[in-house]
Scaffold this motif. Sequence first.
Motif, PDB file in Angstrom:
ATOM      1  N   ASP A  88      44.166  84.270  36.807  1.00  0.00           N
ATOM      2  CA  ASP A  88      44.225  82.953  37.447  1.00  0.00           C
ATOM      3  C   ASP A  88      43.275  81.975  36.772  1.00  0.00           C
ATOM      4  O   ASP A  88      43.602  80.789  36.614  1.00  0.00           O
ATOM      5  N   HIS A 262      41.185  73.953  50.609  1.00  0.00           N
ATOM      6  CA  HIS A 262      41.905  75.156  51.025  1.00  0.00           C
ATOM      7  C   HIS A 262      43.238  74.755  51.666  1.00  0.00           C
ATOM      8  O   HIS A 262      43.259  74.051  52.675  1.00  0.00           O
ATOM      9  N   LYS A 282      50.249  82.478  44.115  1.00  0.00           N
ATOM     10  CA  LYS A 282      49.335  81.996  43.086  1.00  0.00           C
ATOM     11  C   LYS A 282      50.037  81.257  41.953  1.00  0.00           C
ATOM     12  O   LYS A 282      49.519  80.281  41.425  1.00  0.00           O
ATOM     13  N   GLU A 286      50.238  77.816  44.071  1.00  0.00           N
ATOM     14  CA  GLU A 286      48.877  77.360  43.768  1.00  0.00           C
ATOM     15  C   GLU A 286      48.784  76.700  42.397  1.00  0.00           C
ATOM     16  O   GLU A 286      48.188  75.622  42.261  1.00  0.00           O
ATOM     17  N   GLN A 290      47.676  72.861  41.779  1.00  0.00           N
ATOM     18  CA  GLN A 290      46.501  72.569  40.961  1.00  0.00           C
ATOM     19  C   GLN A 290      46.858  71.624  39.822  1.00  0.00           C
ATOM     20  O   GLN A 290      46.078  70.745  39.462  1.00  0.00           O
ATOM     21  N   LEU A 297      42.200  73.155  44.191  1.00  0.00           N
ATOM     22  CA  LEU A 297      42.912  73.668  45.365  1.00  0.00           C
ATOM     23  C   LEU A 297      43.058  75.184  45.318  1.00  0.00           C
ATOM     24  O   LEU A 297      43.316  75.771  44.280  1.00  0.00           O
ATOM     25  N   ILE A 298      42.885  75.800  46.466  1.00  0.00           N
ATOM     26  CA  ILE A 298      43.085  77.234  46.648  1.00  0.00           C
ATOM     27  C   ILE A 298      44.123  77.409  47.747  1.00  0.00           C
ATOM     28  O   ILE A 298      43.976  76.865  48.853  1.00  0.00           O
ATOM     29  N   VAL A 299      45.173  78.162  47.469  1.00  0.00           N
ATOM     30  CA  VAL A 299      46.263  78.330  48.431  1.00  0.00           C
ATOM     31  C   VAL A 299      46.170  79.713  49.080  1.00  0.00           C
ATOM     32  O   VAL A 299      46.019  80.722  48.389  1.00  0.00           O
ATOM     33  N   GLU A 300      46.272  79.722  50.386  1.00  0.00           N
ATOM     34  CA  GLU A 300      46.244  80.976  51.147  1.00  0.00           C
ATOM     35  C   GLU A 300      47.466  81.048  52.048  1.00  0.00           C
ATOM     36  O   GLU A 300      47.941  80.026  52.561  1.00  0.00           O
TER      37      GLU A 300
END
Length: 304
Positions: A88, A262, A282, A286, A290, A297-300
Motif C-alpha cells: 500500500d 478516516h 484498499k 482507498e 487517495q 485518506l484511510i478507508v475502513e
Amino acid sequence: MWDYTDKVLELFYDPKNQGEIPKTDEPGVKLATGEIGSIACGDALRLHLKVEVESDKILDARFQTFGCTSAIASSSALTEMVKGLTLDEALKVSNKEIADYLGGLPEAKMHCSVMGQEALEAAIYNYRGIPLATHDDDDEGALVCSCFGISESKIRRIVIENQLTDAEQVTNYVKAGGGCGSCLANIDDIIKSVQQESTAPTLNNYGVKVATNIAISQQQSPRPLTNVQKIALIQKVLDEEVRPVLIADGGDVELYDVDGDHVKVLLQGACGSCSSSTATLKIAIEARLQERVSKNLIVEAVEP
C-alpha cells in the motif's frame, strides 16, 4: 547532450538491483512481476518484487529495462525507493517522487519516471490478482496517438497528475505526439478541456460547488477542503468511479461515515462476502479516493 544530474549518472553507470529475483521455496514469500512499455517503442521495463506475504512488505526489488540513461536510472531508483515499504505504501510512490529521488530529470525524459510508476502498479496488482484498477481506463476511450497507442484517458490522467499545460510536455511524459505529430492539435484540445473542467464549478448532491476535476481543484486551491466539501467529493468519486466497477462484479459500496481522514464504508453484495474484500477495499476504493480526493485518506469497512 542531456543535462543529467550526478545521481542519474551514478545509477546509469552503476545501476542497483539489476536483473531478476531468483525463485526460491522460501516459505511465506511470493514473487511478483510488472511489465510496461514496448521495445518497439523504444523503452520497456520489467519490475520484479519479492513480498513477505504476512506483512505485505517488499523485501527485494529488481528490474530489467531496455531504454536510455533515464530509463535505467529511474528503474534503479524505483527499486531502491520501494524496498522495505508495504504494498500500500509503494502504491503511493509517484513519478514525481522518482524524478525527485534522482535530483530531477530532463523534461523530455520524464516518461521514464512514468514508466517506473506504472510498472510498480502493474506488479502489485498482478501480485494481488486484481485488474489494474487505479488506471483501468487508460486503454479505454478514443485513441489519440496511433504512433504510440495512447488513449485520451491516459493523456487526461497524466495532464491532471502532473499539471501539464502544453502538448510538448505531454509528449515528454507519455510520448503521445512524438511520432508523426498529427495528434498534437488534439492533445492541445484535451489540455484545454481539462483546464476548463478544473475551473468550472458544478453543484453536487450536497449543493456544494466543487471543481469537476478533483485532482486539479486540490492542486490549484490554496485552501484545504472543508468537511462538507470532503464528504461531497468522496461521495462523487464513489458514485461515478468506484460503484460502477463493483456493481459490474456483483458488489457495491455505500458511504457510511467520514471522520477526519478516516472513511467508513459498507461493502455490499459480492464485495461483502468475497475473500478478496480487503484488496477491494484498499485497491478499488482507498487508492482511488487517495488519488482523487486526498492522499491521507484511510478507508475502513464497517459491518452492516
